[in-house]
Design a protein around this motif. Structure first.
Motif, short mmCIF file in Angstrom:
data_model
loop_
_atom_site.label_atom_id
_atom_site.label_comp_id
_atom_site.label_asym_id
_atom_site.label_seq_id
_atom_site.Cartn_x
_atom_site.Cartn_y
_atom_site.Cartn_z
N ARG A 1 0.83 -1.22 0.00
CA ARG A 1 0.00 0.00 0.00
C ARG A 1 0.86 1.26 0.00
NH1 ARG A 1 -3.23 -2.50 4.45
NH2 ARG A 1 -4.83 -3.66 3.39
N ILE A 2 1.90 1.24 0.83
CA ILE A 2 2.80 2.39 0.91
C ILE A 2 3.43 2.66 -0.45
CG2 ILE A 2 5.00 3.20 1.88
CD1 ILE A 2 4.03 1.86 4.56
N ARG A 3 3.89 1.60 -1.11
CA ARG A 3 4.48 1.75 -2.45
C ARG A 3 3.47 2.37 -3.41
NH1 ARG A 3 8.23 0.99 -6.94
NH2 ARG A 3 6.76 1.39 -8.60
N GLU A 4 2.25 1.85 -3.39
CA GLU A 4 1.20 2.33 -4.29
C GLU A 4 0.89 3.81 -4.04
OE1 GLU A 4 -3.57 1.67 -4.84
OE2 GLU A 4 -2.40 -0.01 -4.07
N ILE A 5 0.83 4.19 -2.78
CA ILE A 5 0.53 5.58 -2.42
C ILE A 5 1.66 6.50 -2.87
CG2 ILE A 5 0.25 7.16 -0.46
CD1 ILE A 5 -1.30 4.76 0.91
N LEU A 6 2.90 6.12 -2.60
CA LEU A 6 4.04 6.94 -3.02
C LEU A 6 4.04 7.13 -4.53
CD1 LEU A 6 6.90 5.54 -0.75
CD2 LEU A 6 5.87 7.82 -0.62
N ALA A 7 3.74 6.06 -5.26
CA ALA A 7 3.72 6.13 -6.72
C ALA A 7 2.61 7.05 -7.23
CB ALA A 7 3.57 4.73 -7.32
N GLY A 8 1.56 7.22 -6.45
CA GLY A 8 0.44 8.06 -6.86
C GLY A 8 0.60 9.53 -6.54
N PHE A 9 1.58 9.86 -5.71
CA PHE A 9 1.80 11.26 -5.36
C PHE A 9 2.45 12.02 -6.51
CE2 PHE A 9 2.30 10.64 -0.45
CZ PHE A 9 0.94 10.68 -0.30
N GLU A 10 2.17 13.32 -6.55
CA GLU A 10 2.86 14.23 -7.46
C GLU A 10 4.10 14.74 -6.73
OE1 GLU A 10 1.90 14.97 -10.59
OE2 GLU A 10 0.23 13.57 -10.35
N LYS A 11 5.08 15.23 -7.47
CA LYS A 11 6.30 15.76 -6.85
C LYS A 11 5.97 16.83 -5.80
CE LYS A 11 10.09 16.08 -9.69
NZ LYS A 11 10.85 16.49 -10.84
N SER A 12 4.99 17.65 -6.11
CA SER A 12 4.63 18.75 -5.21
C SER A 12 3.99 18.26 -3.91
CB SER A 12 3.70 19.73 -5.92
OG SER A 12 2.51 19.05 -6.33
N ASP A 13 3.56 17.00 -3.87
CA ASP A 13 2.98 16.44 -2.64
C ASP A 13 4.05 16.12 -1.61
OD1 ASP A 13 0.36 16.46 -3.64
OD2 ASP A 13 0.60 14.48 -4.56
N PHE A 14 5.29 16.04 -2.05
CA PHE A 14 6.38 15.63 -1.17
C PHE A 14 7.06 16.80 -0.50
CE2 PHE A 14 6.30 12.03 -4.25
CZ PHE A 14 6.05 11.01 -3.35
N HIS A 15 7.60 16.58 0.68
CA HIS A 15 8.39 17.57 1.40
C HIS A 15 9.59 17.97 0.52
CE1 HIS A 15 10.94 19.36 4.46
NE2 HIS A 15 9.88 19.43 5.25
N SER A 16 9.89 19.24 0.49
CA SER A 16 10.96 19.73 -0.39
C SER A 16 12.36 19.28 0.03
CB SER A 16 10.92 21.26 -0.46
OG SER A 16 11.18 21.81 0.81
N MET A 17 12.49 18.75 1.24
CA MET A 17 13.80 18.27 1.69
C MET A 17 13.95 16.76 1.47
SD MET A 17 14.33 20.45 5.21
CE MET A 17 15.56 19.30 5.77
N THR A 18 13.25 16.22 0.49
CA THR A 18 13.35 14.79 0.20
C THR A 18 13.68 14.57 -1.27
OG1 THR A 18 11.01 14.52 -0.38
CG2 THR A 18 11.60 14.22 1.95
N SER A 19 14.23 13.40 -1.55
CA SER A 19 14.53 13.06 -2.95
C SER A 19 13.25 12.86 -3.75
CB SER A 19 15.39 11.79 -3.01
OG SER A 19 14.70 10.68 -2.45
N PHE A 20 12.15 12.54 -3.07
CA PHE A 20 10.87 12.38 -3.76
C PHE A 20 10.52 13.66 -4.53
CE2 PHE A 20 10.06 9.91 0.28
CZ PHE A 20 10.11 8.64 -0.29
N HIS A 21 10.80 14.79 -3.91
CA HIS A 21 10.47 16.10 -4.47
C HIS A 21 11.35 16.45 -5.68
CE1 HIS A 21 8.81 20.16 -4.26
NE2 HIS A 21 10.03 20.61 -4.44
N PHE A 22 12.59 15.97 -5.67
CA PHE A 22 13.54 16.37 -6.71
C PHE A 22 13.78 15.31 -7.78
CE2 PHE A 22 14.66 19.15 -3.17
CZ PHE A 22 14.61 20.37 -3.82
N SER A 23 13.27 14.11 -7.58
CA SER A 23 13.55 13.03 -8.53
C SER A 23 12.82 13.28 -9.85
CB SER A 23 13.12 11.69 -7.95
OG SER A 23 11.73 11.52 -8.09
N SER A 24 13.17 12.49 -10.83
CA SER A 24 12.50 12.59 -12.13
C SER A 24 11.15 11.88 -12.10
CB SER A 24 13.39 12.00 -13.23
OG SER A 24 13.66 10.65 -12.96
N GLY A 25 10.82 11.33 -10.96
CA GLY A 25 9.54 10.64 -10.78
C GLY A 25 9.75 9.34 -10.03
N PHE A 26 8.97 9.14 -8.99
CA PHE A 26 9.07 7.94 -8.18
C PHE A 26 8.92 6.71 -9.08
CE2 PHE A 26 7.41 4.57 -5.50
CZ PHE A 26 8.24 4.64 -4.41
N PRO A 27 9.75 5.70 -8.92
CA PRO A 27 10.73 5.43 -7.87
C PRO A 27 12.15 5.89 -8.18
CG PRO A 27 10.47 3.45 -9.16
CD PRO A 27 9.54 4.50 -9.76
#
Length: 151
Positions: A11-37
Protein backbone atom coordinates in the motif's frame (compact mmCIF):
# COMPACT_ATOMS: atom_id res chain seq x y z
CA UNK A 1 6.88 -11.63 7.91
CA UNK A 2 3.32 -10.88 8.96
CA UNK A 3 0.91 -10.78 5.97
CA UNK A 4 -0.78 -7.57 7.17
CA UNK A 5 2.58 -5.81 7.31
CA UNK A 6 3.38 -7.07 3.81
CA UNK A 7 0.05 -5.65 2.58
CA UNK A 8 0.90 -2.32 4.21
CA UNK A 9 4.26 -2.27 2.41
CA UNK A 10 2.49 -2.75 -0.92
CA UNK A 11 0.00 0.00 0.00
CA UNK A 12 2.80 2.39 0.91
CA UNK A 13 4.48 1.75 -2.45
CA UNK A 14 1.20 2.33 -4.29
CA UNK A 15 0.53 5.58 -2.42
CA UNK A 16 4.04 6.94 -3.02
CA UNK A 17 3.72 6.13 -6.72
CA UNK A 18 0.44 8.06 -6.86
CA UNK A 19 1.80 11.26 -5.36
CA UNK A 20 2.86 14.23 -7.46
CA UNK A 21 6.30 15.76 -6.85
CA UNK A 22 4.63 18.75 -5.21
CA UNK A 23 2.98 16.44 -2.64
CA UNK A 24 6.38 15.63 -1.17
CA UNK A 25 8.39 17.57 1.40
CA UNK A 26 10.96 19.73 -0.39
CA UNK A 27 13.80 18.27 1.69
CA UNK A 28 13.35 14.79 0.20
CA UNK A 29 14.53 13.06 -2.95
CA UNK A 30 10.87 12.38 -3.76
CA UNK A 31 10.47 16.10 -4.47
CA UNK A 32 13.54 16.37 -6.71
CA UNK A 33 13.55 13.03 -8.53
CA UNK A 34 12.50 12.59 -12.13
CA UNK A 35 9.54 10.64 -10.78
CA UNK A 36 9.07 7.94 -8.18
CA UNK A 37 10.73 5.43 -7.87
CA UNK A 38 13.77 6.79 -9.78
CA UNK A 39 16.31 8.26 -7.40
CA UNK A 40 14.07 7.78 -4.37
CA UNK A 41 15.48 4.58 -2.92
CA UNK A 42 17.19 6.16 0.08
CA UNK A 43 14.23 8.19 1.29
CA UNK A 44 11.76 5.40 0.47
CA UNK A 45 13.88 2.99 2.53
CA UNK A 46 14.03 5.41 5.47
CA UNK A 47 10.27 6.03 5.24
CA UNK A 48 9.48 2.32 5.25
CA UNK A 49 11.89 1.68 8.13
CA UNK A 50 10.38 4.52 10.14
CA UNK A 51 6.89 3.13 9.50
CA UNK A 52 7.86 -0.38 10.61
CA UNK A 53 9.56 0.98 13.74
CA UNK A 54 6.84 3.44 14.82
CA UNK A 55 3.75 1.44 13.94
CA UNK A 56 4.86 -2.17 14.29
CA UNK A 57 7.79 -1.95 16.72
CA UNK A 58 10.09 -3.63 14.19
CA UNK A 59 13.76 -2.77 14.07
CA UNK A 60 15.29 -2.71 10.61
CA UNK A 61 18.54 -1.82 8.89
CA UNK A 62 19.05 0.62 6.02
CA UNK A 63 21.43 -0.98 3.53
CA UNK A 64 23.14 0.91 0.72
CA UNK A 65 24.84 -1.02 -2.05
CA UNK A 66 27.26 0.40 -4.56
CA UNK A 67 28.74 -0.91 -7.78
CA UNK A 68 26.08 -2.57 -9.90
CA UNK A 69 27.39 -4.49 -12.89
CA UNK A 70 29.63 -2.33 -15.08
CA UNK A 71 28.59 0.86 -13.25
CA UNK A 72 30.86 1.24 -10.23
CA UNK A 73 29.10 4.52 -9.32
CA UNK A 74 25.58 3.04 -9.20
CA UNK A 75 24.11 2.99 -5.69
CA UNK A 76 20.85 1.67 -4.34
CA UNK A 77 19.24 1.41 -0.91
CA UNK A 78 16.89 -1.15 0.62
CA UNK A 79 15.71 -2.33 4.01
CA UNK A 80 16.47 -5.50 5.92
CA UNK A 81 13.88 -6.41 8.56
CA UNK A 82 13.37 -9.76 10.27
CA UNK A 83 15.81 -11.29 7.80
CA UNK A 84 13.82 -10.03 4.79
CA UNK A 85 15.12 -7.78 2.05
CA UNK A 86 12.42 -5.15 1.51
CA UNK A 87 12.73 -2.93 -1.54
CA UNK A 88 9.98 -0.71 -2.93
CA UNK A 89 12.07 1.00 -5.63
CA UNK A 90 14.05 -1.79 -7.35
CA UNK A 91 11.89 -1.54 -10.46
CA UNK A 92 13.61 1.76 -11.29
CA UNK A 93 16.35 -0.47 -12.75
CA UNK A 94 14.02 -2.08 -15.28
CA UNK A 95 15.03 0.59 -17.80
CA UNK A 96 18.56 -0.82 -17.47
CA UNK A 97 17.52 -4.30 -18.57
CA UNK A 98 16.37 -5.80 -15.28
CA UNK A 99 12.93 -7.32 -14.76
CA UNK A 100 12.16 -6.46 -11.15
CA UNK A 101 8.80 -6.20 -9.40
CA UNK A 102 7.68 -2.92 -7.83
CA UNK A 103 7.96 -4.50 -4.36
CA UNK A 104 10.47 -7.09 -3.20
CA UNK A 105 9.96 -8.81 0.15
CA UNK A 106 12.17 -11.86 0.24
CA UNK A 107 14.83 -13.64 2.29
CA UNK A 108 17.19 -13.66 -0.71
CA UNK A 109 17.55 -11.50 -3.80
CA UNK A 110 19.91 -12.17 -6.67
CA UNK A 111 19.55 -8.51 -7.71
CA UNK A 112 20.72 -7.18 -4.35
CA UNK A 113 23.65 -9.61 -4.36
CA UNK A 114 24.91 -7.91 -7.56
CA UNK A 115 26.12 -4.87 -5.61
CA UNK A 116 29.87 -5.01 -4.90
CA UNK A 117 29.83 -3.26 -1.57
CA UNK A 118 27.25 -2.49 1.07
CA UNK A 119 27.12 -0.22 4.08
CA UNK A 120 24.36 -0.18 6.65
CA UNK A 121 22.89 1.65 9.62
CA UNK A 122 19.95 0.95 11.91
CA UNK A 123 16.75 2.88 11.27
CA UNK A 124 16.28 5.41 14.04
CA UNK A 125 13.62 8.00 14.80
CA UNK A 126 16.33 10.34 16.09
CA UNK A 127 18.38 10.09 12.89
CA UNK A 128 15.38 10.97 10.71
CA UNK A 129 14.04 13.76 12.93
CA UNK A 130 15.46 16.72 10.99
CA UNK A 131 14.52 15.33 7.58
CA UNK A 132 11.35 15.53 5.50
CA UNK A 133 10.74 11.79 5.90
CA UNK A 134 8.40 11.98 8.94
CA UNK A 135 6.15 14.49 7.14
CA UNK A 136 5.96 12.30 4.01
CA UNK A 137 5.11 9.30 6.21
CA UNK A 138 2.31 11.33 7.83
CA UNK A 139 0.88 12.07 4.36
CA UNK A 140 1.13 8.40 3.35
CA UNK A 141 -0.62 7.29 6.54
CA UNK A 142 -3.36 9.86 6.00
CA UNK A 143 -4.08 8.39 2.56
CA UNK A 144 -4.00 4.84 4.00
CA UNK A 145 -6.51 5.81 6.70
CA UNK A 146 -8.84 7.54 4.22
CA UNK A 147 -8.83 4.47 2.00
CA UNK A 148 -9.51 2.12 4.92
CA UNK A 149 -12.38 4.22 6.23
CA UNK A 150 -13.90 4.30 2.73
CA UNK A 151 -14.16 0.51 2.69
Amino acid sequence: MNKDIQKDIYRIREILAGFEKSDFHSMTSFHFSSGFPAGCCGDATDLLGLYLLKYHGLDSVYVCGSGLGDNSNQTHAWLVCQGYIIDITADQFNDDGYDLPSVIIDKQSLFHELFDETTSRPISIEYLKGTGIPSVLTKVLSVMQKRESAL
